[in-house]
Design an enzyme around this catalytic site. Structure first.
Site, PDB file in Angstrom:
ATOM      1  N   ARG A 102       0.839  -1.203   0.000  1.00 45.23           N
ATOM      2  CA  ARG A 102       0.000   0.000   0.000  1.00 45.23           C
ATOM      3  C   ARG A 102       0.870   1.249   0.000  1.00 45.23           C
ATOM      4  NH1 ARG A 102      -3.214  -3.807   2.461  1.00 45.23           N
ATOM      5  NH2 ARG A 102      -5.106  -4.155   1.224  1.00 45.23           N
ATOM      6  N   ASP A 131      -0.229  -6.131  -3.746  1.00 51.19           N
ATOM      7  CA  ASP A 131      -1.637  -5.921  -3.443  1.00 51.19           C
ATOM      8  C   ASP A 131      -2.261  -5.167  -4.609  1.00 51.19           C
ATOM      9  OD1 ASP A 131      -4.183  -5.352  -1.853  1.00 51.19           O
ATOM     10  OD2 ASP A 131      -2.922  -6.291  -0.327  1.00 51.19           O
ATOM     11  N   HIS A 202      -6.672  -9.198  -4.128  1.00 49.63           N
ATOM     12  CA  HIS A 202      -5.606  -8.225  -3.859  1.00 49.63           C
ATOM     13  C   HIS A 202      -4.543  -8.260  -4.965  1.00 49.63           C
ATOM     14  CE1 HIS A 202      -7.093  -7.087   0.110  1.00 49.63           C
ATOM     15  NE2 HIS A 202      -7.330  -8.367   0.340  1.00 49.63           N
ATOM     16  N   GLU A 263      -9.802 -12.552   1.344  1.00 55.17           N
ATOM     17  CA  GLU A 263     -10.698 -11.523   0.832  1.00 55.17           C
ATOM     18  C   GLU A 263     -10.813 -11.541  -0.697  1.00 55.17           C
ATOM     19  OE1 GLU A 263     -10.343  -8.157   4.332  1.00 55.17           O
ATOM     20  OE2 GLU A 263      -8.910  -8.058   2.679  1.00 55.17           O
ATOM     21  N   TRP A 307      -6.201 -14.591  11.454  1.00 56.10           N
ATOM     22  CA  TRP A 307      -6.365 -13.150  11.660  1.00 56.10           C
ATOM     23  C   TRP A 307      -7.796 -12.747  12.017  1.00 56.10           C
ATOM     24  CZ3 TRP A 307      -9.294  -9.564   8.793  1.00 56.10           C
ATOM     25  CH2 TRP A 307      -9.877 -10.035   7.620  1.00 56.10           C
ATOM     26  N   TYR A 332      -3.491  -5.934  15.277  1.00 55.93           N
ATOM     27  CA  TYR A 332      -3.442  -5.052  14.105  1.00 55.93           C
ATOM     28  C   TYR A 332      -3.021  -3.650  14.563  1.00 55.93           C
ATOM     29  CZ  TYR A 332      -5.250  -8.152  10.479  1.00 55.93           C
ATOM     30  OH  TYR A 332      -5.376  -9.147   9.549  1.00 55.93           O
ATOM     31  N   ASP A 334      -2.260  -1.001  12.969  1.00 58.04           N
ATOM     32  CA  ASP A 334      -2.761   0.186  12.278  1.00 58.04           C
ATOM     33  C   ASP A 334      -4.068   0.680  12.910  1.00 58.04           C
ATOM     34  OD1 ASP A 334      -3.514  -2.381  11.108  1.00 58.04           O
ATOM     35  OD2 ASP A 334      -4.801  -1.238   9.763  1.00 58.04           O
ATOM     36  N   TRP A 373      -0.779  -2.847   8.618  1.00 61.20           N
ATOM     37  CA  TRP A 373      -1.259  -2.488   7.285  1.00 61.20           C
ATOM     38  C   TRP A 373      -1.061  -0.985   7.088  1.00 61.20           C
ATOM     39  CZ3 TRP A 373      -1.905  -6.643   4.478  1.00 61.20           C
ATOM     40  CH2 TRP A 373      -2.249  -7.835   5.104  1.00 61.20           C
TER      41      TRP A 373
END
Length: 447
Positions: A102, A131, A202, A263, A307, A332, A334, A373
């Site tokens: 990212r 990603d 992704h 995802e 996760w 996580y 972030d 992230w």
């Protein structure tokens, strides 16, 4: 004197003695374990292996004080406390995932994070290399992956509901030799590097470079969130990625290789299974997010990054699979650190430093991993703010997850902050962000 991570056993003697370089010898003991004896006879270290000796030196740096973490000495070494320390880790896998897809993290900053992990006795760096928003590893066979997929014309600024964009191009990638350098640098500090190329979701950066890989086409994504566009299931796409992973294996010698699997709307898991089988055929262990548990025929060598919940870890353990615990509500980094309106781009649930330390991985797992992230972490300064001191707290829980009394941890953390400062880490102060760490007017999406 306080230490973080807290050792398994510490007996403080009376007084101090002058610092002297340690006398080191090998002695039988648990993997990565060590014993430190400091007395009038000097500083003595018994280590069970090379890693144990390395971690003993990290503890000795703390005993010498914050100046021992500076890049160059600025004053003579002071005395060190008389003590007996016996220590060893609870978990084999003590990891941190950094999302460089990212927002690209320049190589010198990535090497700095290797040093920070090692100083905290963390031993796995998981690199999320690809990603929708970027492809960060050079490909000799398919150069458009990094030439086209390695940059995007714009980026979302904050959460998409705010409708803001930066208006700036963003990009970067690591050459194969850059990554070989990172691997070697990390290995010298007893940190293994786990690369990840995410499939079949992704993957928009790869589809932008080679449209025949996808279903809907499109350029490198400039937004955050889950992109519904995924790789197609054609055999030619599977063969393309087999070749991509073969290139990756030439650079990363470690046993574990990440292949994503999370995802990805639609699909029956065939793509994931075929890539996992390919990695096993090459003598490696596939490492996937816990969605891959739904894939039929998943190789038994697969390691699961649990996760979504603790239940995902239990489900994988019941199937006899190795598990790395990284539940989003506990690991996580972030996620926002308080309810304070000054928290920059607040996302996710509140995750305090104390809550990170309180997390205990379930029995039977390989270990635990913190995930960072970087959708909203666009610079090393922002990364520092999100990571520390929560990563310090996580490192203690991964090394020594014994229950800790709150005041004791608070004292250790307070003593730990000066050496974070000596390392140049722009960590979050206990009272909240400093004025230049805030981002007023940039929307987040707190839960």
């Amino acid at each position: 004197m306080t230490l973080l991570p807290e050792p398994v056993s510490v007996v403080w003697g009376g007084g101090t003695v002058p610092w002297s370089p340690p006398v080191v010898r090998r002695a039988p003991g648990p993997a990565e374990g060590y014993r430190i004896s400091i007395s009038a006879r000097g500083v003595h270290v018994e280590a069970s292996d090379d890693a144990g000796e390395f971690y003993a030196h990290q503890t000795l740096r703390q005993l010498r004080g914050p100046d021992a973490f500076r890049a160059a000495p600025i004053r003579p070494d002071g005395p060190v406390p008389v003590c007996e320390i016996v220590d060893r880790p609870e978990h084999r896998w003590r990891g941190c995932m950094i999302d460089v897809a990212r927002h690209f993290l320049p190589k010198h900053d990535l090497l700095r994070y290797v040093d920070l992990l090692a100083a905290h006795k963390l031993n796995v760096l998981h690199l999320h290399l690809t990603d929708d928003q970027g492809w960060r590893v050079e490909s000799e066979r398919f150069p458009r992956l990094h030439e086209v997929g390695g940059w995007r014309p714009d980026s979302r600024w904050g959460d998409r509901r705010g409708g803001l964009s930066t208006g700036r191009p963003h990009g970067g990638y690591y050459t194969r030799d850059d990554l070989r350098e990172v691997v070697a640098y990390a290995a010298a500090r007893h940190v293994g590097v786990v690369p990840e190329i995410d499939v079949p979701g992704h993957s928009q950066a790869a589809i932008a470079a080679y449209p025949e890989l996808g279903v809907d086409g499109g350029g490198v994504w400039t937004d955050w969130g889950v992109n519904p566009r995924v790789l197609n299931g054609a055999q030619s796409t599977v063969d393309f990625y087999r070749a991509v992973f073969d290139e990756l294996l030439e650079v990363f010698p470690g046993e574990v290789v990440g292949f994503g699997g999370d995802e990805a709307p639609g699909g029956d898991g065939r793509f994931v299974r075929l890539i996992a089988e390919h990695l096993v055929a090459r003598g490696r262990r596939p490492y996937g997010w816990d969605e891959v548990l739904d894939v039929e025929g998943l190789p038994e060598e697969t390691v699961i990054a649990a996760w979504r919940s603790e239940e995902a870890a239990e489900r994988a353990l019941e199937r006899g699979l190795d598990v790395v615990a990284c539940p989003e509500r506990h690991a996580y980094l972030d996620y926002r650190q308080s309810e304070d309106a000054d928290e920059p781009i607040p996302v996710g649930t509140v995750l305090t430093t104390e809550a990170v330390r309180a997390y205990r991985p379930p029995a039977g797992v390989l270990g635990a991993q913190a995930n960072i992230w970087t959708e909203h972490l666009d610079s090393p300064r922002r990364l520092d703010y999100a990571a520390f001191p929560r990563l310090s707290a996580f490192a203690e829980g991964a090394w020594n997850p014994a229950p800790v009394e709150g005041a004791g941890f608070a004292a250790r953390l307070g003593a730990h902050r000066p050496w974070l400062a000596a390392l140049g880490v722009e960590h979050r102060p206990p009272a909240g962000p400093l004025p230049w760490q805030r981002l007023p007017g940039v929307p987040g999406h707190p839960r």
